[in-house]
Design an enzyme around this catalytic site. Structure first.
Site, PDB file in Angstrom:
ATOM      1  N   ARG A 107       1.411  14.203  13.582  1.00 50.08           N
ATOM      2  CA  ARG A 107       1.910  13.894  12.084  1.00 50.08           C
ATOM      3  C   ARG A 107       1.732  15.346  11.483  1.00 50.08           C
ATOM      4  NH1 ARG A 107      -0.002   8.318  10.018  1.00 50.08           N
ATOM      5  NH2 ARG A 107       1.722   8.454   8.950  1.00 50.08           N
TER       6      ARG A 107
ATOM      7  N   CYS B 259      -4.264  12.546  13.656  1.00 50.88           N
ATOM      8  CA  CYS B 259      -4.712  11.240  13.417  1.00 50.88           C
ATOM      9  C   CYS B 259      -4.191  10.285  14.716  1.00 50.88           C
ATOM     10  CB  CYS B 259      -4.042  10.356  12.160  1.00 50.88           C
ATOM     11  SG  CYS B 259      -2.375   9.797  12.294  1.00 50.88           S
TER      12      CYS B 259
ATOM     13  N   ASP C 299       5.806   0.567  11.713  1.00 54.76           N
ATOM     14  CA  ASP C 299       4.656  -0.016  11.446  1.00 54.76           C
ATOM     15  C   ASP C 299       4.575  -1.629  11.799  1.00 54.76           C
ATOM     16  OD1 ASP C 299       3.894   2.257  10.169  1.00 54.76           O
ATOM     17  OD2 ASP C 299       4.079   1.653   8.191  1.00 54.76           O
TER      18      ASP C 299
ATOM     19  N   LYS D  36       0.945  -1.301  -0.042  1.00 50.20           N
ATOM     20  CA  LYS D  36       0.043  -0.133   0.149  1.00 50.20           C
ATOM     21  C   LYS D  36       0.974   1.337  -0.081  1.00 50.20           C
ATOM     22  CE  LYS D  36      -1.670   1.429   4.116  1.00 50.20           C
ATOM     23  NZ  LYS D  36      -1.173   2.964   4.297  1.00 50.20           N
ATOM     24  N   ASN D  37       1.837   1.229   0.981  1.00 50.46           N
ATOM     25  CA  ASN D  37       2.830   2.571   1.064  1.00 50.46           C
ATOM     26  C   ASN D  37       3.550   2.848  -0.113  1.00 50.46           C
ATOM     27  OD1 ASN D  37       1.345   2.925   3.259  1.00 50.46           O
ATOM     28  ND2 ASN D  37       3.169   2.473   4.546  1.00 50.46           N
TER      29      ASN D  37
ATOM     30  N   ARG E 142      -8.335  -0.502   5.478  1.00 49.17           N
ATOM     31  CA  ARG E 142      -7.555   0.588   4.942  1.00 49.17           C
ATOM     32  C   ARG E 142      -6.268  -0.182   4.264  1.00 49.17           C
ATOM     33  NH1 ARG E 142      -5.645   4.555   8.349  1.00 49.17           N
ATOM     34  NH2 ARG E 142      -4.235   4.756   6.530  1.00 49.17           N
TER      35      ARG E 142
HETATM   36  C1  UD1 Z   1       4.976   6.901   6.391  1.00 47.87           C
HETATM   37  C2  UD1 Z   1       3.903   5.485   6.176  1.00 47.87           C
HETATM   38  C3  UD1 Z   1       3.622   4.832   7.531  1.00 47.87           C
HETATM   39  C4  UD1 Z   1       4.887   5.025   8.573  1.00 47.87           C
HETATM   40  C5  UD1 Z   1       5.661   6.221   8.379  1.00 47.87           C
HETATM   41  C6  UD1 Z   1       7.138   5.831   9.389  1.00 47.87           C
HETATM   42  C7  UD1 Z   1       3.005   6.034   4.154  1.00 47.87           C
HETATM   43  C8  UD1 Z   1       1.719   6.310   3.293  1.00 47.87           C
HETATM   44  N1  UD1 Z   1       2.823   5.992   5.281  1.00 47.87           N
HETATM   45  O1  UD1 Z   1       4.151   7.590   7.014  1.00 47.87           O
HETATM   46  O2  UD1 Z   1       2.969   4.045   7.542  1.00 47.87           O
HETATM   47  O3  UD1 Z   1       4.477   4.695   9.973  1.00 47.87           O
HETATM   48  O4  UD1 Z   1       6.030   6.504   7.263  1.00 47.87           O
HETATM   49  O5  UD1 Z   1       7.759   4.948   8.756  1.00 47.87           O
HETATM   50  O6  UD1 Z   1       4.053   5.792   3.445  1.00 47.87           O
HETATM   51  N2  UD1 Z   1       7.131  14.578  10.609  1.00 47.87           N
HETATM   52  C9  UD1 Z   1       7.378  15.731  10.919  1.00 47.87           C
HETATM   53  N3  UD1 Z   1       7.200  16.898  10.201  1.00 47.87           N
HETATM   54  C10 UD1 Z   1       6.761  16.545   8.633  1.00 47.87           C
HETATM   55  C11 UD1 Z   1       6.707  14.988   8.424  1.00 47.87           C
HETATM   56  C12 UD1 Z   1       7.020  13.957   9.553  1.00 47.87           C
HETATM   57  O7  UD1 Z   1       7.685  16.051  12.082  1.00 47.87           O
HETATM   58  O8  UD1 Z   1       6.384  17.358   7.693  1.00 47.87           O
HETATM   59  C13 UD1 Z   1       7.520  13.618  11.628  1.00 47.87           C
HETATM   60  C14 UD1 Z   1       6.312  12.558  11.892  1.00 47.87           C
HETATM   61  O9  UD1 Z   1       5.563  13.592  12.841  1.00 47.87           O
HETATM   62  C15 UD1 Z   1       6.949  11.565  12.561  1.00 47.87           C
HETATM   63  C16 UD1 Z   1       8.327  11.191  11.676  1.00 47.87           C
HETATM   64  O10 UD1 Z   1       8.409  12.456  11.153  1.00 47.87           O
HETATM   65  O11 UD1 Z   1       7.417  11.631  13.733  1.00 47.87           O
HETATM   66  C17 UD1 Z   1       8.247  10.314  10.676  1.00 47.87           C
HETATM   67  O12 UD1 Z   1       7.163  10.555   9.795  1.00 47.87           O
HETATM   68  P1  UD1 Z   1       7.132  10.489   8.342  1.00 47.87           P
HETATM   69  O13 UD1 Z   1       7.936   9.366   7.772  1.00 47.87           O
HETATM   70  O14 UD1 Z   1       6.742  11.541   7.584  1.00 47.87           O
HETATM   71  O15 UD1 Z   1       5.669   9.501   8.158  1.00 47.87           O
HETATM   72  P2  UD1 Z   1       4.627   9.483   6.870  1.00 47.87           P
HETATM   73  O16 UD1 Z   1       5.326   9.756   5.714  1.00 47.87           O
HETATM   74  O17 UD1 Z   1       3.380  10.267   7.341  1.00 47.87           O
END
Ligand code: UD1
Length: 420
Positions: free
Chosen positions: A121, A116, A307, A22-23, A399
Site C-alpha cells: 500500500r 499493512c 472490501d 467509516k471510509n 476498527r
Molecule cells: C481505500 C479504502 C479501502 C479500500 C481501498 C480500495 C479508505 C480509508 N480505505 O484504501 O478500504 O480497500 O480504498 O477500494 O477509504 N496505490 C499505489 N500508490 C498509491 C496509492 C495506491 O500503488 O499512492 C495502489 C494500492 O496499492 C492498491 C490500489 O492502488 O493496489 C488502490 O488503492 P487505494 O484506492 O489507494 O486504497 P486506499 O485509498 O488506501
C-alpha cells in the site's frame, strides 16, 4: 484482548440499522482542517478508526466534542502540522491529513503509514500529485516532509492507478490551491463523491463529481465555510450483513442503506440465487432456493469492491459448485484463506486467484483475525460452522464494524464477546 465466540447453525431474522460509512467519515473529518469554522459531523460510526482520526486532529491542535454519533470539530485552532507516528501507525487513513495540512499551512510532516496486512500500500501517487501541484517532498526519518511555501498551485494530474484516498487527498489539497486542478482517472467511490459534495457546499467549485475527471477551482488558501454533514451509510457494513443473511440463507432487513451504492453486491447475490425487497432506505434479503456459485473479480467502484471479497469467499463456501475469486487491487488480500482452512474450507490459491469449493462441511475452530474485512469473513463462516468458533484479535473488527456482536445477536446469532 477480546475475542468473539460464535456457536454456528442459527437462522437469522429481523432487522438492524446500518451505521455511517467509516471510509466516508475519515476524509470528512480530515476535511475540517480546511474549515475556518466549527463543523458538526453526524452519523459517525462508533468505531476505533473514527476515534483515532479525532485524536489525530486533536494532536494537531483542533478541539472537539464527540458523543459516539456526532462530533463537533473546531480545526481553526490547529497550530501544528505534524501527524505523528504514534497515531498514524494505528490507521493508514491518517495519510488523509497530508493534502489538507499542506494546502493550509504550506508545510507539514506526516509519518509514513508503512505496510499493512493486505500488502505494501504505497502512497507514491499521493506524493507525485502533490509534487505536480508545486510541493517539495522529502522522506526523512519515516516522515513525509512536504513544503509549498507559497501555497499549492493547480495542476493537471493523471493518476496511474485509481486511488481512493489519493483522490481524496488531492481534492482537499486542490480546494485551497491557487487556480484550477484537473484530476484524471479519479476514484468514483460514493465516499469520494460525498467529500466533493461537502466541499462544493462549502463554496469550492468542483465539476465532474462522481466521474473519472474532476476539475477543482481552489480558494488560494482562503479557509472554507464547511457546513454540517451527515455521513452516508456504510455500503461495506451493509454488504457484510447481506452476506450474513445469505450464508445462513435467512430473511433479514437492513435499514439506513443506500441501494444505489450496493448495486454490484446485490447483482452478485442475485446471481447466487438470492432475492431482494427494496424500499426507500431499506433492503430485505430473502433466502435462495439453491445457493449458486459465482465468479468474482474485484475492481474500483462501481465494480465489485475489494472490501467485500473476503465475505463473498465465506459465502462461496456454502454455494453449490466452485467459485473463482480474483483479487485485482491488493497483492496480499487472502490472509483469511488459511484461517478458513482451519474450519475445513477447501480453497486453493494461485497468486491473486482463489478457487473456492462450495458445499463442504465447515467446523468451528480457533481462528485469528488478520485485517478488518478478513475478520468479518471468519465471523460469517462461523455463523454456519458446526459448533463453536472463536475469532481472536478482533481489534481489527473494532476498527470498522459498529457493535458487530450486538447487531448479529439481535438478528438471532449465538455470538458473544469474551476476554482472552
Ligand atoms: C481505500 C479504502 C479501502 C479500500 C481501498 C480500495 C479508505 C480509508 N480505505 O484504501 O478500504 O480497500 O480504498 O477500494 O477509504 N496505490 C499505489 N500508490 C498509491 C496509492 C495506491 O500503488 O499512492 C495502489 C494500492 O496499492 C492498491 C490500489 O492502488 O493496489 C488502490 O488503492 P487505494 O484506492 O489507494 O486504497 P486506499 O485509498 O488506501
Amino acid at each position: 484482548m477480546d475475542y468473539l465466540e460464535i456457536n454456528g447453525g442459527k437462522k437469522l431474522s429481523g432487522s438492524i440499522s446500518i451505521s455511517g460509512a467509516k471510509n466516508a467519515a475519515l476524509p470528512l473529518l480530515a476535511s475540517t482542517i480546511l474549515s475556518k469554522n466549527e463543523v458538526t459531523i453526524c452519523n459517525l460510526p462508533d468505531v476505533v478508526d473514527i476515534k483515532t482520526m479525532l485524536r489525530l486532529l486533536e494532536n494537531l491542535g483542533a478541539t472537539y466534542e464527540y458523543d459516539g454519533d456526532c462530533a463537533k470539530i473546531d480545526s481553526s485552532t490547529i497550530n501544528n502540522s505534524k501527524a505523528i507516528y504514534d497515531i498514524v501507525r494505528k490507521m493508514r487513513a491518517s495519510i488523509l491529513t497530508l493534502g489538507p495540512l499542506l494546502a493550509r499551512f504550506g508545510r507539514c510532516e506526516v509519518s509514513l503509514p508503512g505496510g499493512c496486512a493486505i500488502g505494501q500500500r504505497p502512497i507514491d501517487l499521493h506524493l507525485k500529485a502533490l509534487e505536480a501541484m508545486g510541493a517539495n517532498i522529502e522522506i526523512k526519518q519515516g516522515y513525509v516532509i512536504a513544503t509549498a511555501e507559497d501555497g499549492l498551485k493547480g495542476a493537471t494530474i493523471i493518476f496511474d492507478k485509481i486511488t481512493v484516498t489519493g483522490t481524496e487527498n488531492i481534492v482537499m489539497a486542490a480546494a485551497l490551491a491557487k487556480g484550477e486542478t484537473k484530476i484524471i482517472n479519479a476514484a468514483k467511490e460514493p465516499e469520494v463523491v460525498q467529500l466533493c459534495e461537502v466541499l462544493k457546499e462549502a463554496g469550492v467549485e468542483i465539476e465532474g463529481i462522481g466521474s473519472e475527471e474532476l476539475i477543482i477551482k481552489g480558494s488560494d488558501r482562503e479557509l472554507l465555510d464547511i457546513k454540517d454533514i451527515s455521513v452516508i451509510p456504510d455500503r461495506i457494513e451493509a454488504g457484510t450483513y447481506l452476506c450474513a443473511g445469505a450464508i445462513t440463507n435467512s430473511k433479514i432487513t437492513l435499514n439506513n442503506v443506500n441501494h444505489s451504492h450496493l448495486i454490484s453486491i446485490i447483482l452478485k447475490l442475485q446471481e447466487m440465487g438470492f432475492d431482494f425487497d427494496l424500499k426507500e432506505d431499506a433492503i430485505t434479503i430473502k433466502p435462495a432456493v439453491k445457493i449458486r456459485h459465482a465468479n468474482i473479480a474485484t475492481s474500483e467502484y462501481p465494480g465489485f469492491p475489494t472490501d467485500m471479497q473476503a465475505q463473498f469467499m465465506a459465502l462461496a463456501l456454502v454455494a453449490n459448485g466452485t467459485s473463482v475469486i480474483e483479487e485485482r487491487l491488493f497483492e496480499n488480500r487472502f490472509m483469511h484463506v488459511s484461517e478458513l482452512h482451519r474450519m475445513g474450507a477447501v480453497i486453493t490459491l494461485n497468486n491473486n486467484i482463489a478457487t473456492v469449493e462450495g458445499g463442504n462441511e465447515l467446523n468451528g475452530a480457533d481462528v485469528m483475525a488478520t485485517d478488518l474485512r478478513a475478520s468479518s469473513a471468519l465471523v460469517l463462516a462461523a455463523l454456519v460452522a458446526n459448533g463453536i468458533t472463536r475469532v481472536h484479535r478482533i481489534y481489527h473488527l473494532d476498527r470498522g464494524y459498529v457493535a458487530l456482536e450486538q447487531k448479529l445477536s439481535s438478528l438471532g446469532a449465538d455470538i458473544k464477546r469474551l476476554k482472552e
